[in-house]
Scaffold this motif. Structure first.
Motif, PDB file in Angstrom:
ATOM      1  N   ALA A   2       0.833  -1.210   0.000  1.00 31.36           N
ATOM      2  CA  ALA A   2       0.000   0.000   0.000  1.00 31.36           C
ATOM      3  C   ALA A   2       0.863   1.254   0.000  1.00 31.36           C
ATOM      4  CB  ALA A   2      -0.935  -0.014   1.201  1.00 31.36           C
ATOM      5  N   ALA A   3       1.971   1.215   0.734  1.00 30.77           N
ATOM      6  CA  ALA A   3       2.869   2.369   0.796  1.00 30.77           C
ATOM      7  C   ALA A   3       3.530   2.628  -0.553  1.00 30.77           C
ATOM      8  CB  ALA A   3       3.924   2.145   1.873  1.00 30.77           C
ATOM      9  N   ILE A   4       3.935   1.569  -1.249  1.00 30.27           N
ATOM     10  CA  ILE A   4       4.522   1.723  -2.580  1.00 30.27           C
ATOM     11  C   ILE A   4       3.534   2.415  -3.510  1.00 30.27           C
ATOM     12  CG2 ILE A   4       5.265   0.460  -4.644  1.00 30.27           C
ATOM     13  CD1 ILE A   4       6.480  -1.649  -2.749  1.00 30.27           C
ATOM     14  N   LYS A   5       2.299   1.968  -3.484  1.00 31.07           N
ATOM     15  CA  LYS A   5       1.260   2.545  -4.343  1.00 31.07           C
ATOM     16  C   LYS A   5       1.037   4.020  -4.015  1.00 31.07           C
ATOM     17  CE  LYS A   5      -3.566   1.915  -5.774  1.00 31.07           C
ATOM     18  NZ  LYS A   5      -4.789   1.100  -5.591  1.00 31.07           N
ATOM     19  N   ALA A   6       1.021   4.344  -2.734  1.00 32.78           N
ATOM     20  CA  ALA A   6       0.777   5.725  -2.321  1.00 32.78           C
ATOM     21  C   ALA A   6       1.939   6.637  -2.704  1.00 32.78           C
ATOM     22  CB  ALA A   6       0.524   5.786  -0.820  1.00 32.78           C
ATOM     23  N   VAL A   7       3.161   6.186  -2.494  1.00 27.85           N
ATOM     24  CA  VAL A   7       4.333   6.992  -2.853  1.00 27.85           C
ATOM     25  C   VAL A   7       4.369   7.230  -4.359  1.00 27.85           C
ATOM     26  CG1 VAL A   7       6.848   7.036  -2.943  1.00 27.85           C
ATOM     27  CG2 VAL A   7       5.711   6.304  -0.852  1.00 27.85           C
ATOM     28  N   ASN A   8       4.161   6.178  -5.139  1.00 29.88           N
ATOM     29  CA  ASN A   8       4.203   6.307  -6.601  1.00 29.88           C
ATOM     30  C   ASN A   8       3.107   7.234  -7.127  1.00 29.88           C
ATOM     31  OD1 ASN A   8       6.423   4.653  -6.883  1.00 29.88           O
ATOM     32  ND2 ASN A   8       5.253   2.837  -7.453  1.00 29.88           N
ATOM     33  N   ALA A   9       1.984   7.284  -6.419  1.00 32.31           N
ATOM     34  CA  ALA A   9       0.864   8.108  -6.878  1.00 32.31           C
ATOM     35  C   ALA A   9       1.241   9.578  -6.970  1.00 32.31           C
ATOM     36  CB  ALA A   9      -0.337   7.926  -5.944  1.00 32.31           C
ATOM     37  N   ASN A  10       2.164  10.014  -6.149  1.00 34.33           N
ATOM     38  CA  ASN A  10       2.578  11.414  -6.147  1.00 34.33           C
ATOM     39  C   ASN A  10       3.203  11.837  -7.468  1.00 34.33           C
ATOM     40  OD1 ASN A  10       3.121  14.003  -4.749  1.00 34.33           O
ATOM     41  ND2 ASN A  10       5.263  13.397  -4.994  1.00 34.33           N
ATOM     42  N   PHE A  11       3.703  10.864  -8.236  1.00 35.90           N
ATOM     43  CA  PHE A  11       4.408  11.179  -9.470  1.00 35.90           C
ATOM     44  C   PHE A  11       3.579  10.890 -10.717  1.00 35.90           C
ATOM     45  CE2 PHE A  11       7.557  10.149  -6.220  1.00 35.90           C
ATOM     46  CZ  PHE A  11       8.339  11.294  -6.248  1.00 35.90           C
ATOM     47  N   VAL A  12       2.283  10.641 -10.545  1.00 38.60           N
ATOM     48  CA  VAL A  12       1.401  10.359 -11.670  1.00 38.60           C
ATOM     49  C   VAL A  12       0.522  11.574 -11.931  1.00 38.60           C
ATOM     50  CG1 VAL A  12      -0.398   8.852 -12.578  1.00 38.60           C
ATOM     51  CG2 VAL A  12       1.386   7.896 -11.101  1.00 38.60           C
ATOM     52  N   ASP A  13       0.569  12.099 -13.157  1.00 31.66           N
ATOM     53  CA  ASP A  13      -0.253  13.252 -13.519  1.00 31.66           C
ATOM     54  C   ASP A  13      -1.738  12.942 -13.340  1.00 31.66           C
ATOM     55  OD1 ASP A  13       1.904  14.808 -14.168  1.00 31.66           O
ATOM     56  OD2 ASP A  13       1.808  14.388 -16.317  1.00 31.66           O
ATOM     57  N   GLY A  14      -2.454  13.881 -12.740  1.00 31.17           N
ATOM     58  CA  GLY A  14      -3.888  13.735 -12.577  1.00 31.17           C
ATOM     59  C   GLY A  14      -4.309  12.922 -11.371  1.00 31.17           C
ATOM     60  N   ILE A  15      -3.341  12.434 -10.606  1.00 24.62           N
ATOM     61  CA  ILE A  15      -3.643  11.645  -9.408  1.00 24.62           C
ATOM     62  C   ILE A  15      -3.251  12.448  -8.175  1.00 24.62           C
ATOM     63  CG2 ILE A  15      -3.158   9.531  -8.129  1.00 24.62           C
ATOM     64  CD1 ILE A  15      -4.708   9.019 -10.658  1.00 24.62           C
ATOM     65  N   GLY A  54      -1.973  12.243  -4.741  1.00 24.40           N
ATOM     66  CA  GLY A  54      -1.305  11.269  -3.883  1.00 24.40           C
ATOM     67  C   GLY A  54      -1.859  11.233  -2.473  1.00 24.40           C
ATOM     68  N   PHE A  55      -2.285  12.376  -1.972  1.00 25.96           N
ATOM     69  CA  PHE A  55      -2.857  12.411  -0.617  1.00 25.96           C
ATOM     70  C   PHE A  55      -4.147  11.596  -0.553  1.00 25.96           C
ATOM     71  CE2 PHE A  55      -0.254  16.266  -0.711  1.00 25.96           C
ATOM     72  CZ  PHE A  55       0.454  16.133   0.477  1.00 25.96           C
ATOM     73  N   ASP A  56      -4.963  11.688  -1.600  1.00 24.86           N
ATOM     74  CA  ASP A  56      -6.197  10.903  -1.635  1.00 24.86           C
ATOM     75  C   ASP A  56      -5.898   9.410  -1.679  1.00 24.86           C
ATOM     76  OD1 ASP A  56      -7.771  13.165  -1.567  1.00 24.86           O
ATOM     77  OD2 ASP A  56      -8.079  13.241  -3.748  1.00 24.86           O
ATOM     78  N   VAL A  57      -4.888   9.035  -2.465  1.00 26.45           N
ATOM     79  CA  VAL A  57      -4.488   7.629  -2.527  1.00 26.45           C
ATOM     80  C   VAL A  57      -4.006   7.153  -1.162  1.00 26.45           C
ATOM     81  CG1 VAL A  57      -2.880   5.973  -3.573  1.00 26.45           C
ATOM     82  CG2 VAL A  57      -3.911   7.769  -4.982  1.00 26.45           C
ATOM     83  N   GLU A  58      -3.230   7.998  -0.484  1.00 32.04           N
ATOM     84  CA  GLU A  58      -2.736   7.648   0.847  1.00 32.04           C
ATOM     85  C   GLU A  58      -3.892   7.458   1.829  1.00 32.04           C
ATOM     86  OE1 GLU A  58      -0.963  10.424   4.068  1.00 32.04           O
ATOM     87  OE2 GLU A  58       0.762   9.721   2.878  1.00 32.04           O
ATOM     88  N   ILE A  59      -4.846   8.378   1.817  1.00 25.21           N
ATOM     89  CA  ILE A  59      -5.981   8.296   2.740  1.00 25.21           C
ATOM     90  C   ILE A  59      -6.765   7.005   2.521  1.00 25.21           C
ATOM     91  CG2 ILE A  59      -8.237   9.326   3.274  1.00 25.21           C
ATOM     92  CD1 ILE A  59      -6.861  12.086   2.688  1.00 25.21           C
TER      93      ILE A  59
END
Length: 260
Positions: A210-223, A225-230
């Motif tokens: 889950a942490a890998i997914k959340a960290v990577n989300a910060n570098f994806v356009d249109g995503i 990352g805070f929402d993914v983390e929550i």
């Protein structure tokens, strides 16, 4: 599948993938990329594997670049297809694995080799390692994610310098600019990788995924990352690993995570 260009070894919860083309300084060709994809897919699906270490055979090279002879005469469309297929099949694939991947850089990591190391979740290096993206000296640019991941790791200015000069940096320089996390001797490289892996394996594989997914989300356009983390944080509360981790903490004992 019987591999011709890589070696895969498993030891309990740890897997080691070794690129094994020493006469070519472990250069990436189409066949090697395909074999790596198959190997990583299989390891991702293996519930027993908690950490993967990626390295190169012998002591000269991690991966000393791509096999230029394979694409020297490509057209514009073929070149674009090469980059897209490679990114999807291997580089982006590794970056988004739920199983942590440590790059153990044991020598030259140039061009596609450095791009491969950067796609791993983090990197350690032996003190003889040298790294760089020399593509512009061939009239092309890094095509396996180098222009995107290098600035994320070392900052825009340093990345621009490394790409535009096509120069190599030493392992010490790579450590100082944040390209690698740890530096050690050639002899201690794999023991250090295994030591770090053992620390990772003590923790919840579900939470790490889950942490890998959340960290990577910060570098994806249109995503966001805070929402993914929550969302990922909330989902953790429904896992057996969370129940075991919190119970073990309250009972003042070491957790034994079931991995679900």
């Amino acid at each position: 599948m019987k591999f011709q260009n890589i070696l895969v070894a498993k030891n309990n919860n740890l897997a080691q993938v070794t690129i094994n083309r020493p006469k070519k300084l472990n250069a990436l060709n189409k066949a090697t990329i395909e074999e790596l994809n198959v190997a990583f897919e299989a390891l991702e699906d293996d519930e027993n594997i908690k950490v993967i270490i990626l390295t190169g055979s012998e002591e000269k090279a991690f991966v000393a670049g791509a096999d230029i002879s394979e694409f020297a005469h490509f057209s514009v469309n073929e070149g674009g297809g090469l980059a897209r297929q490679g990114q999807e099949m291997l580089f982006n694939f590794i970056e988004n694995l739920s199983t942590p991947v440590i790059a153990a850089i044991n020598g030259f990591a140039l061009g596609g080799g450095l791009e491969l190391a950067m796609s791993c979740h983090f990197r350690i290096a032996s003190n003889n390692a040298k790294m760089g993206l020399p593509e512009v000296s061939l009239g092309v640019i890094p095509g396996y994610g180098g222009t995107q991941r290098l600035p994320q790791l070392v900052g825009k200015g340093k990345a621009m310098e490394l790409i535009m000069t096509a120069g190599m940096i030493t392992a010490d320089d790579a450590l100082s600019c944040g390209l690698v996390n740890h530096l050690t001797t050639q002899e201690e490289l794999m023991p250090l990788a295994e030591k770090i892996a053992s620390k990772i394996m003590r923790n919840s594989s579900v939470a790490i995924s889950a942490a890998i997914k959340a960290v990577n989300a910060n570098f994806v356009d249109g995503i966001n990352g805070f929402d993914v983390e929550i969302e990922a944080f909330g989902n953790c509360f429904g896992t057996e690993d969370f129940k075991e981790g919190t119970t073990a903490f309250l009972e003042k004992r070491k957790p034994s995570f079931p991995g679900n």
